[in-house]
Write an enzyme that holds these catalytic residues in place. Sequence first.
Site, PDB file in Angstrom:
ATOM      1  N   ASN A  30       0.873  -1.175   0.000  1.00 29.54           N
ATOM      2  CA  ASN A  30       0.000   0.000   0.000  1.00 29.54           C
ATOM      3  C   ASN A  30       0.913   1.228   0.000  1.00 29.54           C
ATOM      4  O   ASN A  30       1.445   1.626   1.039  1.00 29.54           O
ATOM      5  CB  ASN A  30      -0.885  -0.034   1.254  1.00 29.54           C
ATOM      6  CG  ASN A  30      -1.840   1.139   1.333  1.00 29.54           C
ATOM      7  OD1 ASN A  30      -1.813   2.030   0.469  1.00 29.54           O
ATOM      8  ND2 ASN A  30      -2.662   1.149   2.356  1.00 29.54           N
ATOM      9  N   ARG A  71     -12.868  15.907   7.575  1.00 30.91           N
ATOM     10  CA  ARG A  71     -13.613  16.195   6.330  1.00 30.91           C
ATOM     11  C   ARG A  71     -15.081  16.495   6.640  1.00 30.91           C
ATOM     12  O   ARG A  71     -15.673  15.843   7.507  1.00 30.91           O
ATOM     13  CB  ARG A  71     -13.555  14.987   5.389  1.00 30.91           C
ATOM     14  CG  ARG A  71     -12.187  14.803   4.761  1.00 30.91           C
ATOM     15  CD  ARG A  71     -12.150  13.544   3.913  1.00 30.91           C
ATOM     16  NE  ARG A  71     -11.086  12.659   4.358  1.00 30.91           N
ATOM     17  CZ  ARG A  71     -10.972  11.395   4.019  1.00 30.91           C
ATOM     18  NH1 ARG A  71     -11.860  10.838   3.233  1.00 30.91           N
ATOM     19  NH2 ARG A  71      -9.969  10.672   4.473  1.00 30.91           N
TER      20      ARG A  71
END
Length: 404
Positions: A7, A241
Amino acid sequence: MKVLVINAGSSSLKYQLINMEDESVLAKGNAERIGINNSCLKHTATGIDSIELQAELRDHKDAIKLVIESLVHPEYGVIRDMSEIKAVGHRVVHGGEAFSQSVLIDNQVMQAIQKNIELAPLHNPANIMGIEACRSIMPDTPMTAVFDTAFHQTMPKKAFLYAVPYQAYEKHGVRRYGFHGTSHKYVALRAAQLLNKPIESLKIITCHLGNGSSITAVLNGKSVDTSMGFTPLEGLPMGTRSGNIDPAIISYMMEKEHLTSGEVNETLNKRSGVLGLSGISSDFRDLAKASEDGVERARIALDVFTYQVEKFIGSYAVAMGGVDCIVFTAGIGENTPAIRKASCSNLKFLGFKIDDEKNESIPTAKKEGIITTDDSSGVVMVIPTNEELMIARDTMEIIGLTNP
Ligand code: ADP
């Protein structure tokens, strides 16, 4: 059969080496500060103390080299040589509409991932760097790309289209893509396994609640709707967010605060969510503590979050015409009983009754279990996500090795 899962971020590279015979993790780690000073590799071989190696990692190629060296090292390694790694599975954030499942990487696939950079400018370039570094060091090892968006490609048009001029979709690919797909898929499959029912017969709502959070409606094993959208900014309020807001707020804020589009984007991504609401932290542990201490804005931030979780669950239950099982996963979903309880407090009319004792005492070894009462008609579960294992399983399937 050993599969290496990678990743790659812009300055970090996480890895796990998984033995697919028993799906155990042989070693895992993270190369940090790639291309920056003081770079290092944190490496843990199962059963051996973690080590930290200081090394100059100029780029992702240096990082992969050190990962391989660590995996074959006589003291803290777990394999004799690189040829024991039969395949590499790469996490790729954005597959756009080109990929509805994981694929074997070839030059054509690389071009398609390149093309999706415009949809994920922060993530896909880093993923590409990880793949290219691996391909140059392990040219004969088959590699796969596993996309965060792929699981959601089964959404129908009514779920993925926004009501904006259709050309925005045709010309610029403006539509809902959804993210965390590998996690939603993994926990939905595991839920079906724990319920001992075919996933094709189930209506499941998966709640991935971490720093980034999203909820997915999984009908008969397929994603039919999900809360994140064109970008991972949409949906639930998150650590930093905003999640859903009235789009008119953007131009209003730009005018009032004299912000550029970049600045308003930064505000919505980095200074909003529970951090923006509370003014304290993006970390739910800090917020829980502050709320207990009577800090009003911390309590409100948590209330806004759980209210939205509940609203998504309710809307997806309607979208699927019912729900058999709700799954909580990721940092918050796995570790925070109070959030799970608050997120399910109004779901009794849908047949979900939380058992407080079970909710508080998920067996610590597996951190997996059912948290509803025995007479609850719907089941709520906690399932730790395991994106790496999902990537490794997909990789095995693609390269045609028999999955044990
Ligand atoms: P990411 O999206 O970065 O993978 P995680 O899934 O690790 O995020 O979730 C991070 C969130 O999980 C933080 O808000 C943190 O407060 C919360 N959390 C709550 N309890 C724990 C815990 N015991 N361990 C780790 N994270 C926890």
